[in-house]
Design a protein around this motif. Structure first.
Motif, PDB file in Angstrom:
ATOM      1  N   UNK A 170      -4.314   4.975   8.501  1.00 15.69           N
ATOM      2  CA  UNK A 170      -3.457   3.825   8.808  1.00 15.69           C
ATOM      3  C   UNK A 170      -2.639   4.072  10.087  1.00 15.69           C
ATOM      4  N   UNK A 171      -2.168   5.314  10.239  1.00 14.68           N
ATOM      5  CA  UNK A 171      -1.287   5.637  11.367  1.00 14.68           C
ATOM      6  C   UNK A 171      -2.000   5.512  12.710  1.00 14.68           C
ATOM      7  N   UNK A 177      -8.288   0.723   1.896  1.00 15.82           N
ATOM      8  CA  UNK A 177      -7.728   2.022   1.508  1.00 15.82           C
ATOM      9  C   UNK A 177      -7.084   2.009   0.127  1.00 15.82           C
ATOM     10  N   UNK A 224      -5.565  -7.064  10.881  1.00 11.39           N
ATOM     11  CA  UNK A 224      -5.976  -5.657  10.901  1.00 11.39           C
ATOM     12  C   UNK A 224      -5.386  -4.928   9.693  1.00 11.39           C
ATOM     13  N   UNK A 225      -4.086  -5.126   9.450  1.00 17.56           N
ATOM     14  CA  UNK A 225      -3.439  -4.430   8.344  1.00 17.56           C
ATOM     15  C   UNK A 225      -4.013  -4.851   7.000  1.00 17.56           C
ATOM     16  N   UNK A 277       0.831  -1.214   0.000  1.00 16.43           N
ATOM     17  CA  UNK A 277       0.000   0.000   0.000  1.00 16.43           C
ATOM     18  C   UNK A 277       0.863   1.260   0.000  1.00 16.43           C
ATOM     19  N   UNK A 287       7.645   2.984  10.877  1.00 13.35           N
ATOM     20  CA  UNK A 287       6.813   3.080  12.083  1.00 13.35           C
ATOM     21  C   UNK A 287       5.533   2.271  12.003  1.00 13.35           C
ATOM     22  N   UNK A 288       4.928   2.227  10.812  1.00 17.37           N
ATOM     23  CA  UNK A 288       3.678   1.469  10.684  1.00 17.37           C
ATOM     24  C   UNK A 288       3.951  -0.028  10.791  1.00 17.37           C
ATOM     25  N   UNK A 313      -3.496   3.184  13.920  1.00 21.65           N
ATOM     26  CA  UNK A 313      -3.198   1.879  14.533  1.00 21.65           C
ATOM     27  C   UNK A 313      -2.182   2.050  15.663  1.00 21.65           C
ATOM     28  N   UNK A 314      -1.177   2.909  15.445  1.00 19.03           N
ATOM     29  CA  UNK A 314      -0.152   3.086  16.478  1.00 19.03           C
ATOM     30  C   UNK A 314      -0.722   3.756  17.728  1.00 19.03           C
ATOM     31  N   UNK A 328      -7.425  -3.075   6.648  1.00 17.06           N
ATOM     32  CA  UNK A 328      -7.306  -1.626   6.451  1.00 17.06           C
ATOM     33  C   UNK A 328      -6.702  -1.313   5.087  1.00 17.06           C
ATOM     34  N   UNK A 354       4.858  -2.651  14.741  1.00 17.48           N
ATOM     35  CA  UNK A 354       4.171  -3.686  15.515  1.00 17.48           C
ATOM     36  C   UNK A 354       4.438  -5.098  14.990  1.00 17.48           C
TER      37      UNK A 354
END
Lengths: 225, 254
Positions: free
Chosen positions: B167-168, A218, A210-211, A151, A172-173, B170-171, A214, A176
């Protein structure tokens, strides 16, 4: 008339794999980078037998992530530079099929590099990495990166800064995923009991789902022209 | 000249009102009073914590500031979703304002936390899950700002920023729930359920005294709602004014 969804996905994956089989551009650059990265880490960290047990999964994952950033940039820039993206947007297919097609392609390349790293690191670091759980975590982790990576790379190849922007927006994304994967792998490699680390694998699965949802929702906004 | 006014129909209405809107003035006054009252409640009204001493008072700003960041960043998500659906520029302005105010409030949260941690945990920083996830969260939104700067096409910039802003988030959610799912964090959870047993360092009872409860009850709405909403309003207004300056410049040049 629309091409069926699965058929469209399959064609995009086949196209990517065919290009790769002929040019060997992605896997060779990613693989060479990964090899260099392992060597640099082994000098930089001065890994002895004990330090290796703790650090090896971190080295593995950092290498895979940076290698896949390299691959993602190439894979999506290729679509854009050669006008194939426009062709795919014009084609009578579901736009989401483009996402899944590119995702599967990127996942395969990242996995190939990951699986190549296992024997190399087993030999160079003298530590057995062939464990079924580790391979499962490798699959889940690379899946997570590739999802957000596909994405975000689709976004960044359309910007001015291009290659330099992807790691900044993706790291950063993807953290996790990286965190859960590193923790799970470290525990697997230090032979801890399964009850201690299975939660990390569960977190990894949840984050992946989740990713996926999402990014799936998107993606169509990223490619509209 | 007509092209300018046609191209920016949303700003023409704004263009007439040069002064500060009444609602914003009221909010500003309320916020200033609220912050002052909150400081009085935190520093004066609430009694000193028996174990931690005066440094515990920082909590009355620390936690509400995070909730404020959460509210601002939620504004980014709402702005992003609404922009993608309606393509109205005002939602993009809301999203941008949310990110900038959110970063500021998250930094307040982080820095007050560090100041508190120095005497209580005996370190400015530790790689605790909650601290790490909040640092990641702030970096994510810094990347959002970088992403916006990297795109020249205005329409594309808004669209990508909306996607990344959603998307961000999520953090943010991870930062919020991590102390409730990770038993190994030392960050205290003082409100709501928790899996912690005795790992948290520096916890205290909110229900212990009326002073604590009252100070929190004053500071919470101030930092969680008044401050972010007021700042975001100013930020959106700044964006509108900048747009107007741009339009006037074009007009003067043509």
């Amino acid at each position: 008339m629309k091409t069926p969804f699965l058929k469209a996905v399959f064609s995009i994956v086949r196209k990517d794999l065919q290009i790769e089989l002929r040019s060997r551009e992605l896997v060779s650059s990613m693989g060479l980078f990964a090899l260099l990265s392992i060597l640099i880490f082994s000098f930089a960290l001065e890994l002895d037998r004990n330090a290796r047990r703790e650090a090896i999964s971190g080295v593995l994952w950092v290498t895979i992530v940076f290698a896949s950033v390299l691959g993602l940039n190439r894979s999506l820039a290729m679509e854009r530079d050669q006008g194939n993206l426009d062709a795919m947007l014009l084609a009578p297919i579901d736009r989401v099929a483009i996402f899944f097609g590119k995702l599967i392609g990127n996942l395969v390349f990242a996995l190939v590099v990951g699986l190549l790293l296992l024997p190399i690191m087993t030999i160079l670091y003298n530590y057995n990495l062939f464990q079924p759980w580790l391979i499962a975590v490798l699959l889940l982790g690379t899946f997570g990166f590739s999802t957000v990576g596909t994405l975000l790379a689709m976004m960044t190849v359309q910007t001015r800064a291009r290659e330099s922007l992807l790691p900044i927006v993706m790291m950063p994304i993807a953290l996790p995923v990286l965190l859960a994967a590193v923790r799970a792998s470290t525990n697997i490699l230090t032979d801890n009991p399964i009850a201690d680390w299975i939660a990390w694998v569960q977190i990894l699965v949840v984050v992946d789902i989740i990713y996926l949802v999402v990014c799936f929702l998107l993606f169509e906004y990223v490619i509209e022209e | 000249m007509s092209a300018v006014s046609k191209a920016t129909p949303a700003t023409t209405e704004q263009a007439q009102t040069t002064g500060r809107p009444l609602g914003l003035t009221i909010l500003t006054v309320l916020t200033i009073i609220g912050v002052a009252a909150g400081l009085y409640m935190a520093l004066g009204y609430a009694r000193t914590d028996l174990e931690q001493g005066d440094v515990q008072r920082i909590f009355y700003i620390h936690m509400p500031a995070f909730i404020g960041a959460f509210v601002a960043l939620l504004g980014t998500v709402i702005g992003g979703i609404m922009y993608l659906r309606t393509r109205n520029v005002k939602w993009d302005k809301l999203a941008l304002a949310g990110v900038e105010v959110g970063i500021a409030l998250a930094l307040i949260n982080l820095i007050t936390g560090m100041v508190w941690a120095r005497p209580i945990w005996n370190t400015w920083w530790t790689w605790d899950p909650r601290l790490t996830s909040e640092a990641i969260m702030i970096l994510t939104y810094a990347a959002y700002v970088m992403l916006r700067q990297g795109i020249e096409n205005v329409e594309q910039r808004r669209r990508f920023a909306a996607v990344y802003g959603i998307l961000a988030f999520v953090t943010v959610i991870i930062t919020l729930v991590i102390t409730r799912v990770r038993p190994d964090t030392i960050h205290p959870v003082v409100i709501g359920p928790s899996v912690q047993t005795d790992t948290a360092q520096g916890a205290f009872e909110v229900a212990a005294s009326t002073g604590v409860r009252m100070a929190l009850m004053v500071n919470m709405p101030v930092w969680a709602l008044l401050v972010p909403v007021t700042l975001m309003w100013y930020r959106i207004r700044l964006e509108n004014l900048a747009e107007r300056v741009q339009a006037l410049k074009l007009k003067a040049l043509s």
